[in-house]
Structure formats: C-alpha cells, structure tokens
Design a protein around this motif. Sequence first.
Motif, mmCIF file in Angstrom:
data_model
loop_
_atom_site.group_PDB
_atom_site.id
_atom_site.type_symbol
_atom_site.label_atom_id
_atom_site.label_comp_id
_atom_site.label_asym_id
_atom_site.label_seq_id
_atom_site.Cartn_x
_atom_site.Cartn_y
_atom_site.Cartn_z
ATOM 1 N N ASN A 44 -32.869 6.691 4.838
ATOM 2 C CA ASN A 44 -33.761 6.141 4.561
ATOM 3 C C ASN A 44 -34.799 4.934 6.272
ATOM 4 O O ASN A 44 -35.827 5.013 5.772
ATOM 5 N N CYS A 45 -33.908 5.439 7.134
ATOM 6 C CA CYS A 45 -34.346 4.472 8.602
ATOM 7 C C CYS A 45 -34.696 6.341 10.212
ATOM 8 O O CYS A 45 -36.185 5.671 10.115
ATOM 9 N N THR A 46 -34.131 6.991 9.508
ATOM 10 C CA THR A 46 -34.385 8.209 10.466
ATOM 11 C C THR A 46 -35.551 8.429 10.311
ATOM 12 O O THR A 46 -36.530 8.991 11.395
ATOM 13 N N SER A 47 -36.430 8.727 9.585
ATOM 14 C CA SER A 47 -38.333 9.500 9.173
ATOM 15 C C SER A 47 -39.182 8.876 10.307
ATOM 16 O O SER A 47 -39.915 9.538 11.112
ATOM 17 N N CYS A 48 -39.029 7.401 10.262
ATOM 18 C CA CYS A 48 -39.705 6.646 11.320
ATOM 19 C C CYS A 48 -39.194 6.067 12.644
ATOM 20 O O CYS A 48 -39.517 6.125 13.766
ATOM 21 N N HIS A 49 -37.106 6.364 12.366
ATOM 22 C CA HIS A 49 -37.170 5.271 13.529
ATOM 23 C C HIS A 49 -35.679 6.348 14.141
ATOM 24 O O HIS A 49 -34.880 6.493 14.527
ATOM 25 N N ARG A 50 -36.825 7.351 14.669
ATOM 26 C CA ARG A 50 -36.045 9.143 16.230
ATOM 27 C C ARG A 50 -37.318 8.504 17.349
ATOM 28 O O ARG A 50 -38.272 8.746 17.278
HETATM 29 C C1 HEC Z 1 -42.229 3.862 7.266
HETATM 30 C C2 HEC Z 1 -41.503 4.006 8.223
HETATM 31 C C3 HEC Z 1 -40.191 2.993 9.307
HETATM 32 C C4 HEC Z 1 -39.421 3.175 8.353
HETATM 33 C C5 HEC Z 1 -38.641 4.368 6.514
HETATM 34 C C6 HEC Z 1 -38.351 2.146 8.634
HETATM 35 N N1 HEC Z 1 -39.116 1.302 9.338
HETATM 36 FE FE1 HEC Z 1 -38.241 -0.303 10.767
HETATM 37 N N2 HEC Z 1 -39.632 0.026 11.248
HETATM 38 C C7 HEC Z 1 -40.960 0.263 11.767
HETATM 39 C C8 HEC Z 1 -41.730 0.507 12.281
HETATM 40 C C9 HEC Z 1 -43.613 1.181 13.009
HETATM 41 C C10 HEC Z 1 -41.274 -0.732 13.668
HETATM 42 C C11 HEC Z 1 -42.245 -1.782 14.153
HETATM 43 C C12 HEC Z 1 -43.553 -3.228 14.068
HETATM 44 C C13 HEC Z 1 -42.555 -3.580 12.620
HETATM 45 O O1 HEC Z 1 -42.122 -4.236 13.326
HETATM 46 O O2 HEC Z 1 -43.309 -3.966 11.341
HETATM 47 C C14 HEC Z 1 -40.124 -1.166 13.092
HETATM 48 C C15 HEC Z 1 -39.495 -2.609 13.295
HETATM 49 C C16 HEC Z 1 -38.055 -2.483 13.016
HETATM 50 C C17 HEC Z 1 -37.007 -3.057 12.947
HETATM 51 C C18 HEC Z 1 -38.064 -4.411 13.815
HETATM 52 C C19 HEC Z 1 -37.834 -4.227 16.008
HETATM 53 C C20 HEC Z 1 -37.219 -5.330 16.541
HETATM 54 O O3 HEC Z 1 -38.523 -5.004 17.248
HETATM 55 O O4 HEC Z 1 -36.434 -6.098 16.085
HETATM 56 C C21 HEC Z 1 -35.825 -3.287 12.907
HETATM 57 C C22 HEC Z 1 -34.774 -3.603 12.765
HETATM 58 C C23 HEC Z 1 -35.901 -1.697 11.646
HETATM 59 N N3 HEC Z 1 -37.520 -1.662 11.749
HETATM 60 C C24 HEC Z 1 -35.135 -1.130 11.378
HETATM 61 C C25 HEC Z 1 -35.126 -0.366 10.820
HETATM 62 C C26 HEC Z 1 -33.744 -0.003 9.197
HETATM 63 C C27 HEC Z 1 -33.088 -0.452 9.489
HETATM 64 C C28 HEC Z 1 -34.710 1.281 8.574
HETATM 65 C C29 HEC Z 1 -33.926 1.790 7.734
HETATM 66 C C30 HEC Z 1 -32.739 0.887 6.253
HETATM 67 C C31 HEC Z 1 -35.826 0.996 9.231
HETATM 68 N N4 HEC Z 1 -36.537 0.278 9.575
HETATM 69 C C32 HEC Z 1 -37.241 2.015 8.135
HETATM 70 C C33 HEC Z 1 -41.218 1.802 11.194
HETATM 71 C C34 HEC Z 1 -39.589 2.628 9.811
#
Ligand code: HEC
Length: 454
Positions: A44-50
């Motif tokens: 759920n996350c690493t498609s964007c968080h990597r």
């Molecule tokens: C479609 C892309 C995408 C997915 C999928 C995604 N994220 Fe993110 N996430 C981002 C982006 C871009 C940001 C920075 C911008 C924002 O905070 O909106 C972010 C920000 C965050 C932050 C805040 C970081 C901070 O600055 O404090 C957290 C925590 C986080 N994501 C956790 C997760 C987790 C856990 C998952 C899966 C369950 C997840 N994200 C899935 C793109 C994604």
Amino acid sequence: MMIRYGAAAAIFLLGTGFGSPASAQTAAAVPTFNKDVAPIFYANCTSCHRPGEIAPMSLLTFKDARPWARSIATKVNDGTMPPWHADPAYSSFVNERRLTGAQKSIIDRWVKGGAPEGNPADLPAAPHYPNGWNIGEPDAVLSMQEDYPIPATGTIDYQYLVVPANFAEDRWIQAWELRPGNPKVLHHVIVYTMAPPATAAPAAAARSAGPRPTPVFSFDSDTRIPAGQTGGPPLPPEQRKAAGPNDRLRPGPLGPSVGGYVPGNSVRRFPEGAAMLLPAGYSFIFQMHYTTMGEATTDRTRFGLKFASAPPRVVLRTASLINGALHIPPGAASHRVDASMTINSDVMLYSMVPHTHVRGIRWLYDALYPDGRRETILSVPNYDFDWQHEYVFREPKRLPAGTKIFASAWYDNSPANKSNPDPGKDVWWGDQTFEEMMFTSLTFTVVTAPVPQR
Ligand code: HEC
C-alpha cells in the motif's frame, strides 16, 4: 507546487524512546515490522514511498520506516495516507488505496508498542521494481528528446514536447507509466497522440475516411474553451506573446489523449482484454505543465509502455466532459459549476478523472438512466488538488444509449481556502493553477463497436 517535501519531521522521533517495550503490552501482542507491518507497506505504500518516488521518505526497510513511526500512525489513523478521496458509499474502484480496519489496527499497535523490528526470518521479500518501473519492465520506453530547462522562478506556459514513437505496426497499449525526470517541478503531463504527417500515412488517412458516425456524446454544457487556452482557439495575432527560446509550441492538432501524470497518478494498467490503440506511425505529444521551485533545473520525462500481444476484445477511448464557461465570483465559499451530457450509444465507462485547480473542493457525478433511475457513480467529498486520482471502476459502468451524466464541481474562492492564491479575483477558465478548470477525463468503450481488423 503544493506537495510538501518536508524532511524535518523525521528528526523528532529519533531518541525520544517513546512506547518503550517494557510497557504494559506483552512482547507477543505487539506486531512487528518484519512480520506484520512490512507486508502492509509493500502492498500500500512503497509504490510512492521508496527512493526516487514522489513521497518524502522510503518505507521499504525497517531502518527507513522506524523514524517515521509516529507520523505514520497519525496519517494512517486520520485517513490522509494512503491518499484516496472517493466516498466508498458509491462505487468501488480497482485502484482504490484504502487500508482495512485490521491493517490500521496493526500499524497503530505496532507504533504504540515501540515499533519493534521483529524476527528477520519473518520479513517477506520486498517488491521488485525493475529499473524503478512500477508496471514491470516496459516493452518500450519513449523519452523526451531534450533536457527541458526550467528557470528558478516565474510562471511557465504549457509546453508541448514531441516524443517520437513511429512504430511500423499498430500497437495496443496494455499498461503505461510516466516517470518524471524531476518530480519537483512537474505539475502534470497529458500524453496526446499525434498523427504522422498526412503524406507519410495514406493508410491512416484512408481509415478515417467514410461517413462520420453519430458522436458518442452530446454535451449540454458549454464545451467551448476560451481562446488561447489548451484546446481552445488560438488568440488573435495581436494578443499572442512572441515565442521565447524555450517555448515548445504545439506542433499541430492534438489527437486523443491516452493518459497523464499528476503526483500520485503515474501508472495505468488496463483490464484484461481491453487496450488503447496507438496506430502505426503515430507519435506522442507531451503537454508539460512545469512549476518553478526557486532553483533552475531540467526535466526529461519518460513514458514506459507495455503492449498487448494480440488485438484486445474492446478498444478503450478517452473523452472529456467540461464546462468552459465557468465563472467563480470573488469570495464565493461554495460555488457550484455543472456540466452534463447525453450518451448516444451503449457505453461501458471504465474510469473518471475529476480535475479542477486549487479552488476545487468537491465533485459529484450522477447517471440518469433511460428507465428513470438515478445513481451517484462517483463522489469526491473532499477533493484535493494535490491528489488527482483516476477512479477506475471495479465493475465498469454499463451506460445504455440515452443515459445522461451530470457532473458538479464546487469551488471555494474565499479566504478560508488556504490554497486560494487570491480570494479577491473573479476566476475564469485557464491553464494556470491560479485560473480554474471544470474538467473530467473519461475512459470508455462503445459496446457495439467492432474491434478494427487491420
Ligand atoms: C500515491 C502515493 C503515496 C502512497 C501510496 C502513500 N503515500 Fe504517504 N506520502 C506521499 C506523499 C507525496 C507525501 C508527502 C506529501 C503529503 O504529506 O501529502 C506523503 C506523506 C506521508 C507521510 C507524512 C510524512 C511527513 O512529512 O510527516 C506519512 C507518515 C506517510 N506518507 C505514510 C504513508 C503510509 C504508511 C502509506 C501506506 C499505508 C502511504 N504513505 C502511502 C505519497 C504516498
């Protein structure tokens, strides 16, 4: 650009020693990263968080994720992560990003229990992203032909970069992915097809000859886009700005779009048996919307394609539903703009992309079927300009001829909208984010259309 690349938040967790393992929970009850949390992040996350992706930090490894534990719990519990904005009460979507209650609880208990790593033997294999591609190794990678220069400051008009494809045969696009060269300055890309010069393509010209079929859609709203804007008529010569050395003007008419990139929406896989056609000899035009970031840089965006090996059962096409005559008065806190259309053929609707700029706050789409039934097919109650999702229906919507689609978008032009660049302005249609749009891209197939045999 609204996406925040905050890194400072990572620091505060280091060394705070919150939730020490000696707390009331027994060790056995606390989920571990390796066993319980990593599979959720991978899915759920690493498609964007990597590394190299749009999110500010990686969640691929325990070391990467651990400093962010508290922030992860907050964002997961309040529903901002993973990002998804459709109201689940209406329709469900193949690409929806939502955690189950059980998954949220695992993450919450992991964080409260001190975010332990657990047994290395429990760690499943990390997902594989060949050369960074989410779609797997593409069959073709088409790239912009230059490192396009983006200045440190100022507003940049849309730029049109020709990306040659020139395949000798028709290709059926099964999946695509856009990978920005520099995601910090890339606001969006829309990929249009471009016919080859007429002389080079007698076959293509012959194909489009013959009686014009009834259009699939009749629009009730004003679909005319104001002069000088993308898709509208050109400005009269005296109003046209001289092209600068870095202006890449539209080289000719734009063909249908095949898709686009916005942060959080860079990949599309079409369902089994459905594909989009890239006719032989066609190329692509990338419509690039760049925003400056205070530092000069360049971008060279790439387009990865996977092709179907055989012609598909159904041919996917795109269309747009717009209201080009929108006018939002200064200060209006909840200004509604409508657009509607009638569908003239039996259609399967695969997906919708609602698009406004920073004043947009909400979207709603209803279908009125010929039998009088009215159904909300998509509701986006908290539309967020930072996240322009493509909503791909789990069950494509069967819309018989005679169905009407009503779209409504709401705009907040008041000072209460923190993203509002100027609540004192009348707002009209325009390409730039300080102007507005009321635009929906649709992916559909005409049910009775036979697949062209060539
Ligand atoms: C479609 C892309 C995408 C997915 C999928 C995604 N994220 Fe993110 N996430 C981002 C982006 C871009 C940001 C920075 C911008 C924002 O905070 O909106 C972010 C920000 C965050 C932050 C805040 C970081 C901070 O600055 O404090 C957290 C925590 C986080 N994501 C956790 C997760 C987790 C856990 C998952 C899966 C369950 C997840 N994200 C899935 C793109 C994604």
